[in-house]
Design an enzyme around this catalytic site. Structure first.
Site, PDB file in Angstrom:
ATOM      1  N   LYS A 483       0.914  -1.283   0.076  1.00  0.00           N
ATOM      2  CA  LYS A 483       0.068  -0.128  -0.128  1.00  0.00           C
ATOM      3  C   LYS A 483       0.983   1.396   0.053  1.00  0.00           C
ATOM      4  CE  LYS A 483      -0.484  -0.197   5.115  1.00  0.00           C
ATOM      5  NZ  LYS A 483      -1.685   0.010   6.057  1.00  0.00           N
ATOM      6  N   TYR A 709      14.845  31.755   2.397  1.00  0.00           N
ATOM      7  CA  TYR A 709      13.829  32.605   3.122  1.00  0.00           C
ATOM      8  C   TYR A 709      13.976  32.583   4.474  1.00  0.00           C
ATOM      9  CZ  TYR A 709      11.085  31.427  -1.096  1.00  0.00           C
ATOM     10  OH  TYR A 709      10.562  31.072  -2.581  1.00  0.00           O
TER      11      TYR A 709
END
Length: 814
Positions: A483, A709
């Site tokens: 999965k 940033y």
């Protein structure tokens, strides 16, 4: 190799039971899945800790195999084939190879050591092939099984052999020595690989030296530790960079991307250049140089050929191609033995039924050309190749032997014509000798994505699978969870490998994951663990098997089953034993039984539950209470419904910590991908995924300047900064920035500077000698996913499943 069964019986001391003692054998196999098996194949039913070749005899007979070496004859097949009964099939294979090897009298180079064996072998093949017809181990066939299979490839036209021998346990090397019988030995680097199989380094050295008991010469780096364990009767030809007593004294001087080696040997003193400057490559190249000196090559030839050494690609890679194609990249070698291996790999990893082979001229087969390309044609036909693209003047002249063949004299002529050739919805094996530059073909056909890749080691997945299988009882079935895109590692490719290993079930979370696998050709049973009611029709259509965990869900499924007039459709009943996530609770069991008693629309294929704390032994009492409740509720269901379904409750950590609760099946999850919460167990697992990128740009900033940033990094001194094209959109947590995390460049840690950006991150490379384009390791062996998870206060699952789909996955096998 062409022998009759009658010839082989006395060699392996077998009892013959069959109908045709004069049957002719021309190949040997241990792989029941190989399409190359035929009525002239002798199949050895090898028995190991996690497999038994006897279980595949029925399938093999159905596919036309008639000759078997076995420990016993399964009753139902007595009289249906030729059986050679022996005490131990592996011993028989090794004995057969050893006797076969004794029929040939030419130099055999045997290579062992911890590292460098395959590279030395491939470089020696390159350096010596202009003068010899060489048989060598294909890829890394250096194990107890790989070595005999390699040696059985010798034929009368070969006049030099190069075989590598790898061991991981004591008393293994004597078997390989008996098979290889080397006349020339090479001892490469002794490192930490497989240390766990030996008490100490001395024991490992003694074991490796057993390969050289009968050599005429042993080539080695002069080393007092090794010499202490060496039989003084063994003649050595040694080299050193610091011991003047060595036969050859070498001084290495690095230049930008090359190394000059000053050689002093007897009265000779000369210099050669090799195109590498890392220590491992230098040592490997020196071992090759020593062979050339031992063979009395003149210095001009040595200088010319050593300069042309090249990086050795030891892996078969699976890549996404354009137009819904899968590419298997084996673009650096072209010989008959490795072609057989590559074709088997193609079959195990094909995503599309249509298969194309792009193949160059084949070298060093030891066969005359007509016979060689006839055998290649047989391989291609047996592997059901739909189209062949032959590149090279020699192979092109035999194009009529191949089905649906296009032929080109050169790689460039093919690339010039590539736009006129359709490639779509197919798996393409690209296999060519190095000087054909097939990497250009790969680059042309490969899907164009950015330079960050997640490399998935299929060998490691197989190793981890077998590690957990070794903990199971022989009768215990195995479901493997694929999965969440195979825990971030890739869904189809992992599923295909698991199908190749014949696991019993695959598990996915949602229907669309299972549908994708079914559409890609996976035919294993697939359980959908979290099905939504709206997906039931699609589950039925694609023959998936739903987990049912509530009365509401059961009613919804029965309604659809009735409308489709189903009978005995497989479902899986989930019980809640304390996880309190999904499942029938104890008070709903009676209603469940009533519902199931009144219908033939469905069949309970399995009953399952899920452990909440199997990884934490502080909660052992709670886990045992879950197992006790599961036993109670599942037994009640079985008794009331008069059924005998598969029962399963153990997950990965449960397999290790609660073996008494294996029931009929277990579910392997993150352990397959090399992750364990137990430090001792972690040592036995292999790393599967390595996330890599490159340096896009390098700059130097001054004290007081900032990076990224918010100016979250301020330089306290002159700092060299590298920008890497990977960010939080690729799955790298922003919490990994600002000095918390690091990447690895040139085996050195480079701390992350400032914030992780959406598509980039910046690192400090002030102390690292690197350049733009240099490789960057985000995670893998270092840092590990476990380490990152601990630093970030999360779990490995989150790290792995966060890697974005835009990151290219490259699957490879060593």
């Amino acid at each position: 190799m062409t022998l009759s069964i009658r010839n082989i019986i006395p060699i392996i001391k077998a009892q013959f039971v069959g109908t045709n003692e004069i049957a002719i054998i021309d190949s040997v196999s241990i792989d029941s899945r190989s399409l190359q098996n035929s009525d002239s194949t002798l199949f050895f039913a090898i028995v190991g800790p996690n497999h038994d070749g006897h279980l595949y005899i029925a399938e093999l007979i159905e596919n036309g195999v008639l000759n078997f070496v076995v420990n016993y004859i399964p009753k139902e097949f007595d009289g249906k084939a030729n059986f050679l009964i022996v005490e131990n099939t592996l011993d028989a294979l090794q004995t057969f190879a050893a006797v076969y090897r004794s029929n040939f009298d030419f130099p055999i180079i045997g290579i062992t050591g911890s590292n460098g064996k395959t590279i030395i072998k491939e470089w020696l093949n390159f350096l010596l092939s202009p003068d010899y017809n060489i048989i060598r181990s294909p890829k890394s066939y250096n194990s107890q099984v790989g070595v005999p299979l390699s040696v059985l490839g010798i034929n009368e036209k070969h006049n030099l052999g190069i075989f590598e021998a790898g061991i991981s346990l004591k008393n293994e090397m004597e078997h390989l020595q008996r098979i290889i019988q080397p006349t020339i030995g090479i001892l490469s680097n002794i490192g930490s690989a497989h240390d766990e199989g030996f008490h100490d380094v001395g024991e490992k050295i003694k074991e490796k030296l057993k390969l050289f008991t009968s050599v005429e010469v042993l080539i080695m780096n002069k080393n007092k530790t090794i010499e202490a364990f060496l039989n003084p009767k063994i003649n050595t030809f040694s080299w050193s960079s610091d011991d003047g007593k060595a036969d050859v004294f070498i001084i290495a001087k690095e230049t930008s991307d090359k190394t000059e080696l000053k050689i002093t040997y007897k009265k000779l003193c000369f210099t050669i250049t090799i195109p590498f400057n890392d220590q491992a490559s230098i040592e490997n190249a020196i071992h090759c140089l020593m062979v050339l000196l031992y063979f009395n090559y003149n210095q001009e030839v040595i200088q010319e050929r050593m300069l042309l050494l090249f990086p050795v690609e030891m892996r078969l890679k699976v890549k996404n191609g354009s137009n819904n194609t899968t590419i298997i990249d084996d673009s650096y070698s072209s010989d008959f033995q490795s072609l057989k291996i590559a074709l088997d790999f193609l079959e195990s990893q094909k995503q599309y039924k249509k298969k194309t082979l792009i193949l160059s001229d084949i070298f060093q087969s030891g066969l005359v050309l007509e016979e060689l390309y006839s055998k290649v044609s047989q391989l291609i036909v047996s592997n059901k190749i739909h189209r062949v693209i032959a590149i090279g003047e020699t192979i092109s002249s035999f194009k009529n032997k191949f089905p649906n063949c296009l032929a080109f004299d050169s790689t460039q002529k093919f690339i010039d014509a590539i736009d006129t050739i359709s490639f779509e919805n197919e798996t393409i094996l690209i296999k060519g000798a190095r000087h054909f530059h097939f990497e250009e073909i790969v680059a042309t056909l490969e899907e164009k994505t950015h330079e960050t890749v997640l490399e998935i080691n299929l060998n490691a997945i197989s190793h981890n699978l077998n590690f957990f299988k070794s903990k199971l009882k022989p009768e215990t079935k195995l479901m493997v969870m694929v999965k969440a895109f195979g825990y971030g590692n890739g869904g189809f490719e992992v599923a295909k490998l698991l199908s190749h290993h014949k696991v019993d079930y695959l598990g996915v979370a949602f229907a669309d994951e299972g549908i994708s696998l079914k559409n890609a050709g996976i035919d294993l049973p697939i359980m959908v663990l979290n099905p939504e009611n709206t997906s039931f029709s699609a589950i039925i259509q694609h023959q998936l098997e739903p987990e049912i965990y509530s009365i509401k869900g059961l009613n919804a499924f029965l309604k659809i089953a009735e409308s489709k007039k189903l009978q005995h459709f497989p479902i899986h009943i989930k019980l809640d034993t304390g996880m309190h996530r999904l499942g029938f609770e104890e008070e709903t069991i009676d209603e469940l039984i009533t519902k199931l008693k009144g219908t033939k629309l469905v069949e309970v294929k399995s009953i399952l539950s899920h452990l909440a704390t199997s990884d934490d032994m502080k909660f052992v009492d709670f886990t045992l209470s879950q197992i006790k409740l599961f036993e109670k509720l599942s037994s009640k269901l079985m008794e009331e419904l008069q059924i005998n379904p598969i029962r399963h409750i153990l997950n990965t950590s449960g397999i290790s910590n609660f073996p008494q609760a294996q029931y009929d099946m277990v579910r392997l999850g993150i352990g397959l991908y090399g992750i364990s919460n137990d430090d001792d167990e972690q040592k036995s697992l292999q790393n599967v995924g390595t996330l890599k990128s490159i340096i896009s740009q390098i700059r130097t900033i001054d004290e007081g300047e900032s990076v990224g940033y918010g100016r979250r990094f301020m330089a306290a001194k002159t700092t060299k900064v590298a920008t890497i094209p990977i960010g939080y959109a690729d799955g790298i947590s922003r919490h990994w920035g600002n000095g918390v995390g690091y990447v690895v460049i040139k085996n050195k840690k480079a701390p992350i500077l400032g914030s992780v950006c959406m598509d980039m991150l910046m690192v400090d490379i002030t102390e690292i000698d690197c350049k733009e384009g240099s490789e960057v390791i985000i995670f893998g062996e270092n840092p590990t996913v476990n380490f990152m998870a601990k630093q970030l206060g999360t779990i490995p699952y989150e790290i792995m499943t966060s890697i974005s789909q835009r990151v290219k996955r490259v699957f490879y096998r060593e």
